[in-house]
Enzyme design. Structure first.
Site, PDB file in Angstrom:
ATOM      1  N   ASP A 146      -4.722 -27.279 -14.852  1.00 42.66           N
ATOM      2  CA  ASP A 146      -4.402 -25.919 -14.431  1.00 42.66           C
ATOM      3  C   ASP A 146      -4.717 -25.010 -15.612  1.00 42.66           C
ATOM      4  OD1 ASP A 146      -3.120 -23.586 -13.152  1.00 42.66           O
ATOM      5  OD2 ASP A 146      -2.162 -25.077 -11.880  1.00 42.66           O
ATOM      6  N   HIS A 177      -7.583 -21.807 -10.389  1.00 40.17           N
ATOM      7  CA  HIS A 177      -6.717 -22.391 -11.421  1.00 40.17           C
ATOM      8  C   HIS A 177      -7.536 -23.117 -12.481  1.00 40.17           C
ATOM      9  CE1 HIS A 177      -2.678 -21.670  -9.696  1.00 40.17           C
ATOM     10  NE2 HIS A 177      -3.281 -21.774  -8.519  1.00 40.17           N
ATOM     11  N   GLU A 179      -5.130 -20.780  -4.061  1.00 37.98           N
ATOM     12  CA  GLU A 179      -4.986 -19.543  -4.820  1.00 37.98           C
ATOM     13  C   GLU A 179      -6.215 -19.142  -5.632  1.00 37.98           C
ATOM     14  OE1 GLU A 179      -0.169 -19.391  -5.428  1.00 37.98           O
ATOM     15  OE2 GLU A 179      -1.331 -20.391  -6.988  1.00 37.98           O
TER      16      GLU A 179
END
Length: 679
Positions: free
Chosen positions: A182, A259, A315
């Site tokens: 991440d 990410h 995301e």
């Protein structure tokens, strides 16, 4: 005298997860000398099951053939010999146990089934220091019973992960999802791209919060102030083997395309041609992106034998793709009409590649956007809608909805808990979740593989804090994944969970101390009666209107008599995001003598929930001419722990209309109010 276990308060309450069926007698097996241990297994399986048998705490001695008396026999049998669970979907992990005056016999169709039978035997013996005579027929409801451990935001060692694997195995969980990559740090050795660990695995400063809200700098390994770490390939293999010995599969997650800030920091050539200071999405237009991801996955496959490789997919901002020359060229060449389809293009390609290597992809429910890859499995986190849609289309699904399975929220009164993302998710709510409720169509339910708890570590710095957040809520997930929901009983479950927590504390773990739980916000437990109950509320203009995702009961929320809990996501707190804040008028429908007007607000800075900086309260008899009753100034200060504050007026006035106005502070985010109480 015979009693049936697990179906009433008068019956034994020993095994977690609660078994499918059991019958118990009052008598116990005599344990004056070691039991004769026989196992239908050889090689590694024999070692695994022997170790698990010793972990029960019973005194044992190995024998070469099934014992006729004073026995602990672990026997592999055909499905037809499994009695009540012979036709169970979970028979592969199911077991049948008989405890008689001659000893214990555990039968299963697989070694995993024998292992789970031993976990139940361990709990029976350790709970009572004896073995009560009885019979158990048990099998899991779902094949996937998992936990996500985030080691990117704050690194966790091999030893820490092994401790959690031990605890998972004891409650029959079988999937450990490792969030390895991440923005905050890359945590797995990749030989072909060494800067992922020599640079992207290290940052300054130490805590995620300081890093995220600061410059988001990365650092060279060994440099002054560098914080981080990563698993070497050898350490990862040790974790995989340790988990396999406990019949747990480790699923690695390599995030893409979003990410990926740390990847782009180490290898900036994979950025889009648009050059903002910070980019978190891989450039899908560049072929080098696919070359790198496929090479990384090749190394991951060598370490992790799991069927599934998690590729994230959540995301992605997609903003840089809109102006990137390479991405736009890719979209034109492939006939893609949107950036959602561009992401889907990448997911499809990665899936095809992994399929050629004998693996399947699993990803967060955003991989549905733009069209789902043909064989993909979906992990549904933004509620259940994505999971239901994927299942309806014939895709396997793991349910992990935020409202029940994101255990990074406090599990008790927030003021009593360490800093976290905010909200409130007690054990009871986690336990109430059902991945396949009665209103789910059977054709959809058959594609639900199981359930997973996710513990993200943005605010969890220490190992002790991580265990505090994980246990006992992960035990509830274990029981949801294993046990028949028809026999759910939170009171009985809580008793068992307290016993497990106490045992974990004795063994050096740091779980939440469940028996001393404070519980929900006292104001929320009973409705409040006041002069404005059921009275109409007018929201003065659109910029003072509540957000649709936090509408609660809509226009009736502020006078429905229901106070909020510790979390704004409870459908009681009403959230205002507009520029103007809160500005409402309550019509009491007649001129009334009033002595107090007040409302509560909350502040949880992590997700952007703040107190008002100013509150005005007005009264009017005719709805035209208002008298200012109070004007309260409040200094809003960013802090770590959630807080609650009442803004109100006390005095004496006659009014029919009450105007309550709360101003947003300089900090962007929501204002949340639960009830305007008039007395």
């Amino acid at each position: 005298m015979v009693a049936t276990f697990g179906h009433s308060h008068a019956q034994p309450n020993t095994i977690t997860p609660a078994p499918l069926h059991s019958v118990w007698q009052e008598r116990c097996l005599e344990l004056s000398k070691p039991l004769n241990l026989y196992i239908t297994a050889t090689g590694e399986e024999l070692k695994r099951l022997s170790s698990a048998a010793k972990a029960t705490g019973l005194k044992l001695r190995g024998v070469s053939r099934p014992a006729r008396s004073n026995a602990l026999n672990l026997i592999i049998v055909e499905p037809t010999e499994m009695g009540l669970i012979a036709n169970s979907e979970g028979i592969a992990e199911g077991y049948v146990m008989d405890i008689t005056t001659k000893g214990v016999t555990i039968k299963a169709t697989t070694y995993a089934g024998l292992y789970y039978g031993l976990q139940s035997l361990r709990q029976i013996y350790q709970k009572h220091n004896a073995l009560r005579l009885g019979h158990i027929s048990d099998a899991p409801r779902f094949e996937y019973r998992g936990i996500l451990v985030d080691i990117s935001r704050h690194f966790r060692t091999k030893e820490f992960l092994m401790r959690q694997i031990d605890a998972m195995a004891e409650v029959k969980m079988n999937r450990l999802h490792l969030h390895l990559t991440d923005a905050a740090g890359w945590r797995i050795e990749i030989e072909g791209y060494p800067r992922l660990t020599s640079f992207a695995a290290w940052r300054t400063p130490h805590t995620w919060k300081e890093w995220w809200y600061g410059e988001r700098s990365y650092a060279d390994e060994g440099s002054e102030g560098a914080y981080g770490g990563y698993l070497t390939k050898e350490e990862a293999r040790e974790i995989v083997a340790y988990a396999a010995d406990r019949y747990i599969t480790v699923i690695p997650e390599i995030e893409m395309p979003g990410h990926s800030d740390e990847v782009l920091a180490a290898y900036p050539e994979l950025r889009c041609t648009q050059q903002p200071e910070r980019q978190g999405d891989l450039c899908i237009g560049k072929e080098a992106t696919f070359e790198m991801m496929q090479s990384i996955l090749d190394e991951i496959i060598e370490i992790f034998p799991s069927e599934y490789i998690h590729i994230g997919g959540d995301e992605a901002t997609k903003t840089s793709w809109v102006e990137c020359e390479d991405c736009q060229r890719r979209m034109c060449h492939e006939g893609l009409e949107s950036v959602d389809e561009l992401q889907s293009y990448m997911i499809h390609r990665i899936e095809e590649y992994l399929n050629t290597r004998g693996r399947q992809i699993i990803g967060w429910d955003e991989i549905l956007e733009g069209g789902l890859a043909p064989n993909a499995t979906v992990m549904s986190w933004r509620g259940e809608e994505g999971g239901r849609a994927a299942a309806a289309a014939g895709h396997n699904v793991v349910m992990s909805p935020h409202g029940y399975c994101y255990i990074d929220a406090p599990q008790d009164a927030p003021y009593s808990q360490p800093e976290s993302i905010g909200g409130y998710l007690p054990l009871e709510k986690v336990y109430s979740y059902d991945p396949t409720p009665e209103n789910m169509d059977e054709a959809v339910a058959e594609y639900i593989l199981g359930v997973q708890a996710n513990l993200w570590a943005e605010f969890i710095i220490t190992d002790d804090h991580y265990e505090h957040m994980l246990w006992p809520r992960a035990i509830a997930i274990a029981e949801i994944g294993w046990s028949d929901p028809k026999h759910k009983d939170y009171t009985l479950f809580r008793e068992r969970a307290i016993a497990i927590v106490d045992d974990m504390i004795e063994r050096g773990y740091s779980p939440f101390d469940l028996k001393n739980e404070i519980g929900n916000r006292p104001e929320s437990l009973t409705p409040v009666n006041h002069l404005a109950i059921g009275k109409p509320v007018s929201y003065l203009y659109p910029s003072h209107y509540y957000g649709p995702q936090y509408a609660a009961a809509g226009d009736k929320s502020l006078t429905d008599g229901l106070r909020g809990t510790w979390t704004y996501a409870d459908n009681r707190w009403q959230g205002f995001l507009g520029r103007g804040g809160v500005d409402v008028v309550i019509d009491l429908e007649e001129v009334t003598h009033i002595e107090s007007i007040e409302a509560d607000f909350m502040q949880i800075c992590g997700p952007g929930v703040f107190m008002p900086c100013r509150v005005e309260i007005w009264g009017s008899a005719d709805g035209q001419n208002y008298t200012l009753l109070t004007d309260i100034e409040h200094e809003v200060v960013v802090d770590e722990l959630p807080s609650f504050k009442t803004f109100g007026w006390r005095g004496s006035t006659e009014a029919r209309y009450i105007r309550y106005k709360a101003h947003r502070s300089k900090y962007s985010g929501f204002l949340f109010v639960d009830e305007i109480i008039v007395r």
